[in-house]
Design a protein around this motif. Structure first.
Motif, PDB file in Angstrom:
ATOM      1  N   ALA A 109     -25.617 -89.439-106.378  1.00 58.03           N
ATOM      2  CA  ALA A 109     -26.380 -89.018-105.322  1.00 58.03           C
ATOM      3  C   ALA A 109     -24.904 -88.491-104.771  1.00 58.03           C
ATOM      4  CB  ALA A 109     -26.960 -89.193-104.787  1.00 58.03           C
ATOM      5  N   ALA A 110     -24.209 -89.755-104.202  1.00 55.60           N
ATOM      6  CA  ALA A 110     -23.187 -88.982-103.767  1.00 55.60           C
ATOM      7  C   ALA A 110     -21.881 -87.794-104.138  1.00 55.60           C
ATOM      8  CB  ALA A 110     -21.808 -90.292-103.087  1.00 55.60           C
ATOM      9  N   GLU A 111     -22.037 -88.252-105.762  1.00 52.24           N
ATOM     10  CA  GLU A 111     -21.291 -86.903-106.519  1.00 52.24           C
ATOM     11  C   GLU A 111     -21.661 -85.147-105.864  1.00 52.24           C
ATOM     12  OE1 GLU A 111     -20.393 -87.236-110.264  1.00 52.24           O
ATOM     13  OE2 GLU A 111     -20.413 -89.493-109.534  1.00 52.24           O
ATOM     14  N   TRP A 112     -23.316 -85.103-105.537  1.00 56.83           N
ATOM     15  CA  TRP A 112     -24.069 -84.099-105.843  1.00 56.83           C
ATOM     16  C   TRP A 112     -23.734 -83.782-104.481  1.00 56.83           C
ATOM     17  CZ3 TRP A 112     -24.926 -81.057-108.823  1.00 56.83           C
ATOM     18  CH2 TRP A 112     -26.283 -79.022-108.380  1.00 56.83           C
ATOM     19  N   TRP A 113     -23.317 -84.845-103.133  1.00 52.20           N
ATOM     20  CA  TRP A 113     -23.559 -84.461-101.730  1.00 52.20           C
ATOM     21  C   TRP A 113     -21.700 -83.997-102.068  1.00 52.20           C
ATOM     22  CZ3 TRP A 113     -26.892 -83.483 -98.268  1.00 52.20           C
ATOM     23  CH2 TRP A 113     -27.630 -84.189 -97.936  1.00 52.20           C
ATOM     24  N   ASP A 114     -21.625 -84.156-102.469  1.00 53.10           N
ATOM     25  CA  ASP A 114     -19.693 -83.486-102.773  1.00 53.10           C
ATOM     26  C   ASP A 114     -19.496 -81.758-103.406  1.00 53.10           C
ATOM     27  OD1 ASP A 114     -18.345 -85.956-101.561  1.00 53.10           O
ATOM     28  OD2 ASP A 114     -18.113 -86.527-103.650  1.00 53.10           O
ATOM     29  N   CYS A 115     -20.773 -81.569-104.063  1.00 56.82           N
ATOM     30  CA  CYS A 115     -20.626 -80.164-104.710  1.00 56.82           C
ATOM     31  C   CYS A 115     -21.633 -79.518-103.013  1.00 56.82           C
ATOM     32  CB  CYS A 115     -21.766 -80.093-105.650  1.00 56.82           C
ATOM     33  SG  CYS A 115     -21.281 -81.044-107.254  1.00 56.82           S
ATOM     34  N   HIS A 116     -22.674 -80.209-102.259  1.00 57.54           N
ATOM     35  CA  HIS A 116     -22.640 -79.150-101.209  1.00 57.54           C
ATOM     36  C   HIS A 116     -21.823 -79.292-100.132  1.00 57.54           C
ATOM     37  CE1 HIS A 116     -27.663 -79.352-101.784  1.00 57.54           C
ATOM     38  NE2 HIS A 116     -26.777 -80.671-103.037  1.00 57.54           N
ATOM     39  N   GLU A 117     -21.038 -80.419 -99.951  1.00 57.23           N
ATOM     40  CA  GLU A 117     -20.149 -79.837 -98.925  1.00 57.23           C
ATOM     41  C   GLU A 117     -18.936 -79.131 -99.476  1.00 57.23           C
ATOM     42  OE1 GLU A 117     -18.715 -83.657 -98.284  1.00 57.23           O
ATOM     43  OE2 GLU A 117     -20.450 -84.741 -96.687  1.00 57.23           O
ATOM     44  N   GLY A 118     -18.577 -79.099-100.870  1.00 57.19           N
ATOM     45  CA  GLY A 118     -18.184 -78.097-101.348  1.00 57.19           C
ATOM     46  C   GLY A 118     -18.178 -76.336-101.170  1.00 57.19           C
ATOM     47  N   TYR A 119     -19.543 -76.471-101.746  1.00 54.72           N
ATOM     48  CA  TYR A 119     -20.187 -74.942-101.277  1.00 54.72           C
ATOM     49  C   TYR A 119     -19.786 -74.341-100.266  1.00 54.72           C
ATOM     50  CZ  TYR A 119     -23.895 -71.818-102.141  1.00 54.72           C
ATOM     51  OH  TYR A 119     -24.583 -70.957-102.324  1.00 54.72           O
ATOM     52  N   ALA A 120     -20.311 -75.302 -99.101  1.00 57.43           N
ATOM     53  CA  ALA A 120     -20.301 -75.388 -97.564  1.00 57.43           C
ATOM     54  C   ALA A 120     -19.227 -74.656 -97.003  1.00 57.43           C
ATOM     55  CB  ALA A 120     -21.282 -75.682 -97.347  1.00 57.43           C
ATOM     56  N   SER A 121     -18.397 -75.705 -97.309  1.00 56.13           N
ATOM     57  CA  SER A 121     -16.915 -75.032 -96.971  1.00 56.13           C
ATOM     58  C   SER A 121     -15.864 -73.996 -97.513  1.00 56.13           C
ATOM     59  CB  SER A 121     -15.495 -77.000 -97.204  1.00 56.13           C
ATOM     60  OG  SER A 121     -14.919 -76.507 -96.951  1.00 56.13           O
ATOM     61  N   GLU A 122     -16.060 -73.975 -98.715  1.00 56.20           N
ATOM     62  CA  GLU A 122     -15.813 -73.165 -99.420  1.00 56.20           C
ATOM     63  C   GLU A 122     -16.824 -70.912 -98.926  1.00 56.20           C
ATOM     64  OE1 GLU A 122     -15.743 -70.539-103.722  1.00 56.20           O
ATOM     65  OE2 GLU A 122     -16.416 -72.395-103.816  1.00 56.20           O
ATOM     66  N   ARG A 123     -17.627 -71.882 -98.796  1.00 52.57           N
ATOM     67  CA  ARG A 123     -18.288 -70.306 -97.870  1.00 52.57           C
ATOM     68  C   ARG A 123     -17.217 -70.095 -96.497  1.00 52.57           C
ATOM     69  NH1 ARG A 123     -23.737 -71.358 -97.906  1.00 52.57           N
ATOM     70  NH2 ARG A 123     -23.321 -72.952 -96.448  1.00 52.57           N
ATOM     71  N   TRP A 124     -17.348 -70.716 -95.298  1.00 52.00           N
ATOM     72  CA  TRP A 124     -16.808 -70.909 -94.140  1.00 52.00           C
ATOM     73  C   TRP A 124     -15.330 -70.253 -94.883  1.00 52.00           C
ATOM     74  CZ3 TRP A 124     -18.219 -70.729 -89.909  1.00 52.00           C
ATOM     75  CH2 TRP A 124     -16.965 -70.867 -88.455  1.00 52.00           C
ATOM     76  N   ASN A 125     -15.027 -70.637 -95.577  1.00 55.31           N
ATOM     77  CA  ASN A 125     -13.018 -70.682 -95.579  1.00 55.31           C
ATOM     78  C   ASN A 125     -13.023 -69.278 -96.409  1.00 55.31           C
ATOM     79  OD1 ASN A 125     -11.941 -72.535 -94.737  1.00 55.31           O
ATOM     80  ND2 ASN A 125     -12.443 -73.755 -97.027  1.00 55.31           N
ATOM     81  N   ILE A 126     -14.254 -68.904 -96.542  1.00 56.56           N
ATOM     82  CA  ILE A 126     -13.891 -67.029 -97.478  1.00 56.56           C
ATOM     83  C   ILE A 126     -13.694 -66.203 -95.671  1.00 56.56           C
ATOM     84  CG2 ILE A 126     -14.143 -68.109 -99.700  1.00 56.56           C
ATOM     85  CD1 ILE A 126     -16.290 -66.285 -99.324  1.00 56.56           C
ATOM     86  N   LEU A 127     -14.275 -66.661 -94.993  1.00 53.65           N
ATOM     87  CA  LEU A 127     -14.827 -65.641 -94.035  1.00 53.65           C
ATOM     88  C   LEU A 127     -13.627 -65.139 -93.489  1.00 53.65           C
ATOM     89  CD1 LEU A 127     -17.270 -67.531 -91.905  1.00 53.65           C
ATOM     90  CD2 LEU A 127     -17.434 -65.299 -92.789  1.00 53.65           C
ATOM     91  N   SER A 128     -13.396 -64.146 -92.943  1.00 53.24           N
ATOM     92  CA  SER A 128     -12.540 -63.720 -92.761  1.00 53.24           C
ATOM     93  C   SER A 128     -12.026 -64.681 -91.058  1.00 53.24           C
ATOM     94  CB  SER A 128     -12.295 -61.995 -92.315  1.00 53.24           C
ATOM     95  OG  SER A 128     -12.890 -61.943 -90.975  1.00 53.24           O
ATOM     96  N   MET A 129     -10.210 -64.748 -90.961  1.00 52.82           N
ATOM     97  CA  MET A 129     -10.042 -65.254 -89.523  1.00 52.82           C
ATOM     98  C   MET A 129     -10.671 -64.708 -88.036  1.00 52.82           C
ATOM     99  SD  MET A 129      -9.066 -67.472 -88.497  1.00 52.82           S
ATOM    100  CE  MET A 129      -7.637 -68.315 -89.098  1.00 52.82           C
ATOM    101  N   ARG A 130     -11.114 -63.302 -88.185  1.00 51.50           N
ATOM    102  CA  ARG A 130     -11.654 -62.427 -87.221  1.00 51.50           C
ATOM    103  C   ARG A 130     -12.806 -63.076 -86.772  1.00 51.50           C
ATOM    104  NH1 ARG A 130     -10.042 -57.157 -87.674  1.00 51.50           N
ATOM    105  NH2 ARG A 130      -8.417 -57.934 -86.136  1.00 51.50           N
TER     106      ARG A 130
END
Length: 196
Positions: free
Chosen positions: A119-140
């Motif tokens: 379950a903790a590993e799966w949480w890491d997947c969720h967090e990584g997904y959310a982080s990747e989505r935030w990071n592909i946004l343009s700076m603007r």
């Protein structure tokens, strides 16, 4: 071709079949991959996390849903689009649907409920997904979502809500923040595990 249209917020093809040319026969449906450059047919696309659409009667250039030359997104309809990866291949979609019908999702969910390490590993997947989505946004666009100018409380609440969705929702919209702490700290007061 697979979806019947091109989504306005598509960034890239994120996965392709491994074969240069592949014949697929499934239920009398034969498709031949003849994509250019020998890279295989698309399986999934990566989507931009915001749909930015110009409102009618504006004089700004169209931006294909990926950011805006106007820092404030005035004269735009902005909608969060939290689905980062979008399956496009009908053959793979059918195969996944078959696995779901056979109970694989329920089986995996049961494994998560009975194994804190998994379950903790799966949480890491969720967090990584959310982080990747935030990071592909343009700076603007990130700056726009974080903007608190005190001018319009309704717009600030709307931006805050969009920021929360994009920055913190994991796969299938799971909010991983507070409940993750229970797993990491070993708190048994909840049996919640991330969704599959």
């Amino acid at each position: 071709d697979q979806l019947g249209y091109v989504p306005s917020n598509v960034c890239a093809v994120s996965a392709r079949s491994g074969d240069d040319r592949q014949d697929i026969t499934n239920n009398n449906d034969s498709t031949i991959d003849t994509s250019s450059k020998g890279v295989g047919r698309p399986i999934a696309i990566r989507s931009y996390p915001l749909l930015v659409q110009q409102l009618a009667n504006t004089n700004t250039n169209e931006n294909n849903g990926q950011g805006n030359n106007n820092d404030s997104h005035d004269n735009c309809n902005v909608t969060p689009f939290p689905t980062l990866y979008w399956l496009t291949c009908p053959h793979v979609s059918r195969a996944i649907s078959d696995l779901e019908r056979q109970g694989y999702v329920r089986n995996f969910q049961s494994k998560l409920e009975n194994n804190k390490d998994l379950a903790a590993e799966w949480w890491d997947c969720h967090e990584g997904y959310a982080s990747e989505r935030w990071n592909i946004l343009s700076m603007r666009d990130r700056e726009w979502l974080l903007q608190k100018d005190g001018k319009d409380e309704t717009e600030e609440r709307k931006r805050e809500s969009m920021k929360e969705i994009i920055q913190y929702s994991g796969v299938a919209g799971t909010d991983h923040r507070g409940l993750r702490e229970n797993i990491v700290s070993g708190n048994d007061s909840t049996t919640f595990v991330p969704s599959v």
